[in-house]
Design an enzyme around this catalytic site. Structure first.
Site, PDB file in Angstrom:
ATOM      1  N   CYS A 131      21.231  -0.421  24.655  1.00 28.56           N
ATOM      2  CA  CYS A 131      22.047  -0.005  25.811  1.00 28.56           C
ATOM      3  C   CYS A 131      22.931   1.188  25.460  1.00 28.56           C
ATOM      4  CB  CYS A 131      22.878  -1.161  26.345  1.00 28.56           C
ATOM      5  SG  CYS A 131      23.914  -1.986  25.120  1.00 28.56           S
ATOM      6  N   HIS A 133      27.746  -5.200  26.462  1.00 26.86           N
ATOM      7  CA  HIS A 133      26.837  -4.230  27.066  1.00 26.86           C
ATOM      8  C   HIS A 133      27.525  -2.875  27.166  1.00 26.86           C
ATOM      9  CE1 HIS A 133      23.256  -3.101  29.159  1.00 26.86           C
ATOM     10  NE2 HIS A 133      23.871  -2.802  30.283  1.00 26.86           N
ATOM     11  N   ASP A 137      23.717   0.667  35.380  1.00 26.79           N
ATOM     12  CA  ASP A 137      23.284  -0.247  34.323  1.00 26.79           C
ATOM     13  C   ASP A 137      21.949   0.196  33.725  1.00 26.79           C
ATOM     14  OD1 ASP A 137      22.508  -2.455  32.770  1.00 26.79           O
ATOM     15  OD2 ASP A 137      23.549  -3.843  34.107  1.00 26.79           O
TER      16      ASP A 137
END
Ligand code: CA
Length: 241
Positions: free
Chosen positions: A71, A184, A202
């Site tokens: 991520c 995250h 995202d």
């Protein structure tokens, strides 16, 4: 037969030909506190937003993280490409230069911060995110969630979202905003004043859509301890030097 009816029938017919695993849910359900960007409300928020300078450049470079731990890498690559930082050649595109989640680590400075193998195994902390960004010609400001008030958190990010050529990455605990599961990292693309919500692009696009999240909830999610660093998560402001 109307065109729409024909299309609908073709689609229905098509469903019977698709293997069942392809019909599986493409993303996880959202909890009620989050607003799906891919909804009428989500779209209205973007249109009404007075802090969305970063939305178009980031959306043009939107990456899906290459693996479950990337991520941070996907988020950095989006910012490097959005800022037009000189990029190495991308192997898959032969003579074309562009940052990818693979060639990002070709820079020897990144190895001094954390290796590609370690990131692949455990992801990265906020401090490592800042360090990896500093491997490139960028000005980077790292803020831990435990060190800023909600007001400062909101103001610093909104100021950035009102300006071109700089970006915000946020490191937060998913479970704190009602998502699965751990820490995250993703870019923030816009702020909607009336609802007091930020839009997160995202990078786990296989898992969740972009969402509008309350500023206070996101701030709380950054004010959580990362067990690797034993420090709070947070956010990073980035501009080119
Ligand atoms: Ca900006």
């Amino acid at each position: 037969m109307k065109v729409k009816t024909i299309i609908a029938k073709v689609l229905l017919l098509g469903v019977g030909l698709v293997p069942s695993q392809l019909l599986a849910q493409t993303s996880l359900p959202l909890s009620e506190n989050l607003i799906n960007f891919n909804s009428s409300q989500g779209e209205i928020f973007l249109v009404e937003s007075q802090a969305r300078q970063d939305y178009i450049p980031l959306s043009l470079q939107f990456e899906t993280q290459d693996n479950l731990a990337f991520c941070g890498v996907a988020s950095i690559v989006m910012v490097l490409n959005a800022l037009s930082i000189p990029a190495p050649t991308a192997t898959e595109w032969v003579r074309y230069n562009r940052f990818t989640q693979d060639n990002f680590f070709d820079n020897p400075n990144t190895e001094n911060v954390i290796s590609k193998e370690t990131v692949s195994r455990q992801g990265m902390t906020l401090q490592e995110l800042g360090g990896l960004l500093e491997s490139y010609p960028l000005d980077v400001e790292v803020y831990h969630g435990g060190e800023v008030s909600l007001e400062e958190f909101r103001q610093r990010i909104v100021d950035n979202l009102q300006q071109e050529n700089n970006f915000v990455l946020v490191n937060y605990l998913r479970s704190s905003i009602g998502q699965q599961r751990g820490g995250h990292i993703s870019p923030i693309a816009a702020y909607h004043e009336e609802s007091d919500r930020f839009l997160i692009l995202d990078v786990s696009r296989y898992k969740y859509p972009p969402v509008w999240v309350k500023a206070e909830e996101l701030w709380n999610a950054t004010n959580t301890i990362d067990s690797t660093s034993e420090k709070t998560r947070g956010f990073v402001l980035i501009s080119s030097q």
